[in-house]
Design a protein around this motif. Structure first.
Motif, PDB file in Angstrom:
ATOM      1  N   SER A   1       0.828  -1.207   0.000  1.00  0.00           N
ATOM      2  CA  SER A   1       0.000   0.000   0.000  1.00  0.00           C
ATOM      3  C   SER A   1       0.856   1.249   0.000  1.00  0.00           C
ATOM      4  N   ASN A   2       0.184   2.371  -0.298  1.00  0.00           N
ATOM      5  CA  ASN A   2       0.820   3.667  -0.094  1.00  0.00           C
ATOM      6  C   ASN A   2       0.981   3.915   1.397  1.00  0.00           C
TER       7      ASN A   2
ATOM      8  N   HIS B   1       2.655  -7.496   5.194  1.00  0.00           N
ATOM      9  CA  HIS B   1       2.308  -6.200   4.607  1.00  0.00           C
ATOM     10  C   HIS B   1       3.564  -5.348   4.484  1.00  0.00           C
ATOM     11  N   THR B   2       3.677  -4.622   3.366  1.00  0.00           N
ATOM     12  CA  THR B   2       4.818  -3.730   3.169  1.00  0.00           C
ATOM     13  C   THR B   2       4.334  -2.375   2.650  1.00  0.00           C
TER      14      THR B   2
ATOM     15  N   VAL C   1       0.028 -11.194  -4.491  1.00  0.00           N
ATOM     16  CA  VAL C   1       0.364  -9.795  -4.209  1.00  0.00           C
ATOM     17  C   VAL C   1      -0.884  -8.943  -4.426  1.00  0.00           C
ATOM     18  N   LEU C   2      -1.350  -8.325  -3.350  1.00  0.00           N
ATOM     19  CA  LEU C   2      -2.610  -7.576  -3.388  1.00  0.00           C
ATOM     20  C   LEU C   2      -2.346  -6.096  -3.118  1.00  0.00           C
ATOM     21  N   PRO C   3      -2.650  -5.215  -4.080  1.00  0.00           N
ATOM     22  CA  PRO C   3      -2.441  -3.775  -3.868  1.00  0.00           C
ATOM     23  C   PRO C   3      -3.615  -3.131  -3.137  1.00  0.00           C
ATOM     24  N   ILE C   4      -3.298  -2.184  -2.255  1.00  0.00           N
ATOM     25  CA  ILE C   4      -4.303  -1.425  -1.508  1.00  0.00           C
ATOM     26  C   ILE C   4      -3.874   0.046  -1.498  1.00  0.00           C
ATOM     27  N   VAL C   5      -4.820   0.931  -1.770  1.00  0.00           N
ATOM     28  CA  VAL C   5      -4.549   2.369  -1.670  1.00  0.00           C
ATOM     29  C   VAL C   5      -5.569   2.972  -0.715  1.00  0.00           C
TER      30      VAL C   5
ATOM     31  N   ILE D   1      -9.180   1.419  -0.679  1.00  0.00           N
ATOM     32  CA  ILE D   1      -9.471   0.823  -1.984  1.00  0.00           C
ATOM     33  C   ILE D   1      -8.624  -0.443  -2.133  1.00  0.00           C
ATOM     34  N   VAL D   2      -9.270  -1.593  -2.117  1.00  0.00           N
ATOM     35  CA  VAL D   2      -8.572  -2.870  -2.289  1.00  0.00           C
ATOM     36  C   VAL D   2      -8.647  -3.265  -3.763  1.00  0.00           C
TER      37      VAL D   2
END
Length: 289
Positions: free
Chosen positions: A66-67, A144-145, A178-182, A212-213
């Motif tokens: 995530s950001n 998580h990173t 790998v799942l992006p989240i903002v 936002i997933v």
């Protein structure tokens, strides 16, 4: 082998797991109170995250990226309604800045119980605690990173990512999901500077939070290794003394190509979510909290 800071306190069997359950339960309750009761939070596509946390195949690791907008992104990011933030068994591991979270023995003990892995900024992607993170992924854990590497509270595109997350994806025995989240709004809940010119002593109230997933990012690591190997002879960079990767035995130039490509895919996915979040509003196909 370099020393690992209080690794023993982070083990699941330390004192029967009771201290870990106490810390994660307390911190999780704090996060849930602030995110679901004291602020207004809306989540898009929460079910994708929940399903991967609760029911992905045994042995399949998960990396969420995530950001990074505030010092409280973790744990607040997991405080939305319906998420098992207080469950020590399901809770994430997270990479945490050693100079902030591990600067004293009491802090180190607390954050280790909270499943945090200390990372020394500037020590490179092959530092010993990155090997520890790799071990957790090898066990099928969730990590998580924050691949931007630091807090950014400006409303701006996703910055160029550090290569640490990419190196973990490439080195893991089983390629992680790998799942992006903002997210947005945590910079208002815990701003670096308030109206008085400094960080507030407590998180602020009555702010709008959006999470936002995205969808999992596809990585064909064997194919990406081949491409990186073919491109590496064309690259010229000063050597950093990196070890060869196993399996595959990629030299340093090929590793640079591989990590750059993985990071670019993650950055693009995060940026697409950030742009989507600009127009994101509550609707029936979303998940208001």
């Amino acid at each position: 082998m370099a020393r690992r800071v209080m690794e023993w306190a982070g083990r699941a069997d330390y004192m029967g797991g009771i201290p870990r359950k106490i810390v994660i339960g307390a911190v999780g309750s704090f996060a849930k109170t602030w995110v679901t009761i004291l602020n207004s939070t809306t989540v898009h596509n929460a079910d994708t995250l929940l399903n991967l946390v609760r029911s992905r195949p045994i042995g399949l690791p998960l990396i969420t990226v995530s950001n990074h907008m505030s010092t409280l992104d973790d744990p607040f990011l997991w405080g939305f309604k319906g998420f098992p933030v207080c469950d020590a068994n399901l809770s994430r591991w997270v990479l945490a800045a050693e100079d902030i979270c591990f600067k004293s023995s009491p802090l180190s003990y607390f954050f280790r119980l909270g499943k945090c892995i200390p990372i020394t900024r500037g020590a490179g992607i092959y530092q010993e605690h990155m090997n520890e993170a790799l071990e957790r992924l090898s066990e099928g854990a969730w990590l998580h990173t924050f691949p931007e590497g630091k807090v950014y509270q400006e409303d701006a595109p996703i910055r160029r990512l550090k290569w640490g997350t990419a190196s973990l994806i490439a080195r893991a025995p089983v390629t992680p999901i790998v799942l992006p989240i903002v997210h947005s709004g945590f910079d208002k809940v815990m701003p670096d500077k308030s109206s008085r010119g400094k960080r507030p002593p407590f998180p602020l109230l009555n702010k709008e939070i959006k999470i936002i997933v995205g969808e999992p990012i596809e990585f064909d690591i064997p194919k990406m290794r081949q491409v990186a190997t073919s491109l590496s002879p064309k690259m010229s960079h000063p050597s950093l003394g990196w070890p060869s990767l196993c399996p595959g035995g990629l030299d340093e130039a090929a590793q640079r190509c591989l990590y750059s490509e993985i990071s670019e895919k993650i950055q693009n996915a995060l940026e697409r979510l950030r742009i989507f979040g600009k127009s994101f509003t509550n609707s029936k196909d979303q998940n208001p909290c």
